[in-house]
Design a protein around this motif. Structure first.
Motif, mmCIF file in Angstrom:
data_model
loop_
_atom_site.group_PDB
_atom_site.id
_atom_site.type_symbol
_atom_site.label_atom_id
_atom_site.label_comp_id
_atom_site.label_asym_id
_atom_site.label_seq_id
_atom_site.Cartn_x
_atom_site.Cartn_y
_atom_site.Cartn_z
ATOM 1 N N GLY A 85 0.622 -1.212 0.099
ATOM 2 C CA GLY A 85 0.020 -0.010 -0.101
ATOM 3 C C GLY A 85 0.911 1.331 -0.029
ATOM 4 N N ILE A 86 1.986 1.052 -0.456
ATOM 5 C CA ILE A 86 2.920 2.347 -0.741
ATOM 6 C C ILE A 86 2.779 2.963 -1.859
ATOM 7 N N THR A 87 2.501 4.261 -2.103
ATOM 8 C CA THR A 87 2.258 4.963 -3.193
ATOM 9 C C THR A 87 3.612 5.161 -3.853
ATOM 10 N N LEU A 88 3.939 5.115 -5.185
ATOM 11 C CA LEU A 88 5.290 5.682 -5.658
ATOM 12 C C LEU A 88 4.729 6.619 -6.917
ATOM 13 N N SER A 89 5.239 7.788 -6.758
ATOM 14 C CA SER A 89 5.183 8.885 -7.748
ATOM 15 C C SER A 89 6.377 9.221 -8.686
ATOM 16 N N ASP A 90 6.282 8.919 -9.910
ATOM 17 C CA ASP A 90 7.333 9.213 -10.942
ATOM 18 C C ASP A 90 8.550 8.333 -10.519
ATOM 19 N N GLY A 91 8.488 7.172 -10.027
ATOM 20 C CA GLY A 91 9.533 6.504 -9.736
ATOM 21 C C GLY A 91 10.471 6.875 -8.653
ATOM 22 N N GLU A 92 9.862 7.692 -7.586
ATOM 23 C CA GLU A 92 10.561 8.287 -6.735
ATOM 24 C C GLU A 92 10.222 7.487 -5.163
ATOM 25 N N ILE A 93 11.293 7.100 -4.689
ATOM 26 C CA ILE A 93 11.120 6.279 -3.239
ATOM 27 C C ILE A 93 11.778 6.981 -2.292
ATOM 28 N N VAL A 94 11.468 7.443 -1.362
ATOM 29 C CA VAL A 94 12.037 8.042 -0.049
ATOM 30 C C VAL A 94 12.103 7.358 1.121
ATOM 31 N N LEU A 95 13.096 6.843 1.524
ATOM 32 C CA LEU A 95 13.377 5.963 2.830
ATOM 33 C C LEU A 95 13.732 6.868 3.970
ATOM 34 N N GLU A 96 12.983 6.659 4.935
ATOM 35 C CA GLU A 96 13.293 7.495 6.160
ATOM 36 C C GLU A 96 13.351 6.749 7.449
ATOM 37 N N ARG A 97 14.291 6.965 8.266
ATOM 38 C CA ARG A 97 14.634 5.946 9.498
ATOM 39 C C ARG A 97 15.271 6.979 10.552
ATOM 40 N N THR A 98 14.450 6.947 11.691
ATOM 41 C CA THR A 98 15.061 7.512 12.982
ATOM 42 C C THR A 98 15.334 6.754 13.833
ATOM 43 N N ILE A 99 16.404 6.819 14.622
ATOM 44 C CA ILE A 99 16.842 6.072 15.771
ATOM 45 C C ILE A 99 16.865 6.931 16.881
ATOM 46 N N THR A 100 16.119 6.505 18.151
ATOM 47 C CA THR A 100 15.927 7.551 19.027
ATOM 48 C C THR A 100 17.290 7.083 20.213
ATOM 49 N N ASN A 101 17.496 7.828 21.132
ATOM 50 C CA ASN A 101 18.453 7.531 22.147
ATOM 51 C C ASN A 101 17.826 6.540 23.216
ATOM 52 N N LYS A 102 16.858 6.123 23.001
ATOM 53 C CA LYS A 102 16.055 5.147 23.739
ATOM 54 C C LYS A 102 15.805 3.769 23.144
ATOM 55 N N GLY A 103 16.648 3.733 21.938
ATOM 56 C CA GLY A 103 16.473 2.370 21.288
ATOM 57 C C GLY A 103 15.524 2.341 20.318
ATOM 58 N N ARG A 104 14.561 3.257 20.221
ATOM 59 C CA ARG A 104 13.247 2.936 19.157
ATOM 60 C C ARG A 104 13.726 3.493 17.739
ATOM 61 N N SER A 105 13.203 2.606 16.652
ATOM 62 C CA SER A 105 13.623 2.819 15.394
ATOM 63 C C SER A 105 12.005 3.161 14.792
#
Length: 568
Positions: A85-105
């Protein structure tokens, strides 16, 4: 390809944004400057294992973001994104990842929150990372058969698709056979359940689209007062003294008196006359409808009760009446199969036997195509070994099937036919063939992996291939051969390469210099793209590791010119 990478509060990196280009990009700099940290960031961005250690000291979170552009509409990442269910527009894929100082991802793809597993799955189709002692698919023997099939994809594709179609049908038939062959007590319970369900639906005496018709009738009954007011209002506006019909009649008579003297008036008089009779007839119909209109509370209660019964069945058997009736048909069929189990088992056994024969023939054809592909692949890899001065190395594609595993019985089938494929290598004459993960390490292993990657990079459809110091331990003509091979791979996939070899750096289409500095009492990493003059200085430093001289700068300039000539 990876076009942009943003990193914030990641180990010693404060905040940087790097633009990447097509072709070969090399990253150079002093040891400890942070080159591998950038590769670590990309690895985490595509689903690698995270840790609070990556979060910069005295900050709450590390943020990574990467923009990928996919030009190939047939790239497997499109179907995978649709699946989740991820929409791709014009072949663009943006990956994001956040890692907190509490260990959450926290992971996102095109703004949609996803699990780490989904990020890793999609990331595996975007980036392939290789280090001196680590590779992904090439070391995994279970993936070797896929690599072999990719290698000769055009010839193998059709046969493999036909085999998979037969194999999936075979799995369904075998599953049904197992279900019918289960113990008597379990089958008796299943039959009781099915008979109960069938009787429950049958007693309801459902009619196709009955729920839609009842809901429409209920809506009419519930809104009967509003309907009455609307029709009565229209009737009263048209019928009665000084109402709509009266005025139309006056207009009709007025025009009729002068219709003999003017054709225009005559035409309009006819129009008004026709309109008058049409509206007059409509008022009679409105009056009749008002007289017949009545609120039937008993009928409304009947409808509500019937809809309640239908909705109860919907919760158990399907979202619509048609779905419930379709389910009833399937139940009836299964009841008949269980009741006449023996004859159905006999029929299923025959179908399985016939389908298995057809699937085996396709698997055999698949095996023969793979044998041909393995010979061609072996020749190509041996040529690649020669290019990298591994003249004595031997590559071998090993075929093992269930026929061998079951000691002479007909081989059992799996999703890839009946073959089990593994790649073996011997690095020196007289040495036995070994699996890839058991061969020599160091520069020799680096060259072998580079040779294999040169063959498979295009087949794997990777948008970006990353080499992290895979050229360690080599020099001289071998270093130049590896440089040529790395640049060759960049013709089909974007390549990012951390290197200490000037030969590799000279072949770069883009040269990024990584430097560690102190800023406000803290260590930060910076990235700059080098100009031609700066490239020459950096190559000179890589050649000597000491102070720059006119001679070393001249040698570096010559190396760069020779590299440009080799790329043509």
């Amino acid at each position: 390809m990876l076009t942009e990478l943003s990193i914030r509060n990641f180990t010693i990196i404060d905040e940087i944004s790097i633009q990447f280009q097509e072709g070969l990009t090399v990253l150079t700099g002093e040891t400890g400057a942070g080159k591998s940290i950038i590769i670590d960031a990309i690895q985490l961005l595509v689903g690698g294992r995270g840790s609070v250690e990556f979060v910069r000291h005295k900050t709450k979170r590390a943020d990574l973001e990467g923009l990928f552009i996919i030009d190939d509409d047939n790239h497997p990442v499109f179907s995978l994104a649709e699946q989740y269910g991820i929409t791709l527009s014009d072949g663009e894929i943006v990956l994001e990842r956040t890692i907190t100082n509490k260990g959450r991802s926290i992971c996102r793809i095109n703004g949609k929150l996803v699990t780490l597993a989904i990020l890793r799955e999609i990331g595996s189709y975007l980036v392939d990372i290789h280090t001196q002692h680590e590779t992904q698919s090439l070391m995994d023997s279970s993936y070797h058969i896929e690599l072999l099939d990719y290698y000769d994809y055009e010839n193998i594709k059709k046969t493999k698709e036909e085999y998979l179609s037969l194999y999936n049908q075979l799995l369904k038939l075998k599953k049904r056979y197992r279900e019918l062959s289960e113990n008597e007590q379990k089958m008796a319970h299943r039959l009781d359940l099915l008979q109960f369900q069938y009787k429950e639906i049958e007693q309801a005496e459902l009619q196709p689209d009955e729920d839609l018709k009842l809901e429409k009738e209920r809506e009419q009954l519930v809104n009967i007062e509003r309907t009455y007011q609307a029709i009565t209002g229209a009737y009263n506006a048209l019928y009665g003294e000084n109402k709509g019909l009266d005025w139309l009649h006056i207009a009709q008579q007025s025009l009729q008196e002068a219709s003999d003297y003017d054709q225009f008036i005559k035409n309009k008089a006819e129009v008004i006359t026709n309109t008058y009779y049409t509206i007059e007839e409509m008022t009679y119909e409105l009056r009749q409808y008002i007289d017949e209109l009545s609120f039937n509370s008993d009928r409304l209660n009947e409808i509500e009760a019937r809809l309640d019964e239908i909705n109860r069945l919907k919760k158990k058997y399907g979202p619509t009446v048609l779905d419930i009736l379709e389910y009833m048909g399937k139940v009836s069929e299964e009841i008949e199969q269980i009741t006449n189990k023996d004859s159905h088992l006999q029929q299923l056994a025959y179908q399985i036997d016939e389908l298995e024969k057809d699937a085996y023939l396709e698997a055999k054809q698949l095996h023969e195509l793979r044998i041909k592909a393995a010979k061609a692949l072996t020749n190509d890899i041996h040529q690649a070994f020669e290019d990298l001065y591994l003249d004595h190395a031997t590559f071998h594609v090993s075929f093992e099937n269930n026929h061998q595993r079951t000691y002479g019985k007909q081989p059992s089938l799996h999703e890839n036919g009946y073959d089990f494929v593994r790649f073996f290598i011997s690095t020196n004459p007289g040495e036995p063939l070994k699996e890839l993960d058991k061969i020599a390490s160091g520069g020799e292993l680096s060259r072998i992996m580079l040779a294999l990657k040169g063959i498979f990079a295009k087949q794997e459809q990777m948008t970006s291939v990353i080499f992290d110091e895979v050229d360690t331990g080599v020099s001289g003509r071998v270093a130049q051969a590896m440089a040529d091979k790395i640049h060759h791979i960049s013709n089909d996939s974007q390549v990012l390469c951390i290197t200490h070899l000037p030969q590799v750096a000279a072949m770069a289409d883009t040269h990024l210099f990584i430097e560690k500095r102190k800023k406000e009492g803290r260590t930060v990493t910076t990235v700059v793209e080098l100009t031609k003059a700066e490239k020459i200085e950096e190559l000179s430093r890589m050649l000597t590791g000491s102070e720059l001289t006119k001679t070393t700068i001249q040698h570096a300039a010559e190396l760069l010119e020779l590299a440009q000539a080799r790329k043509i």
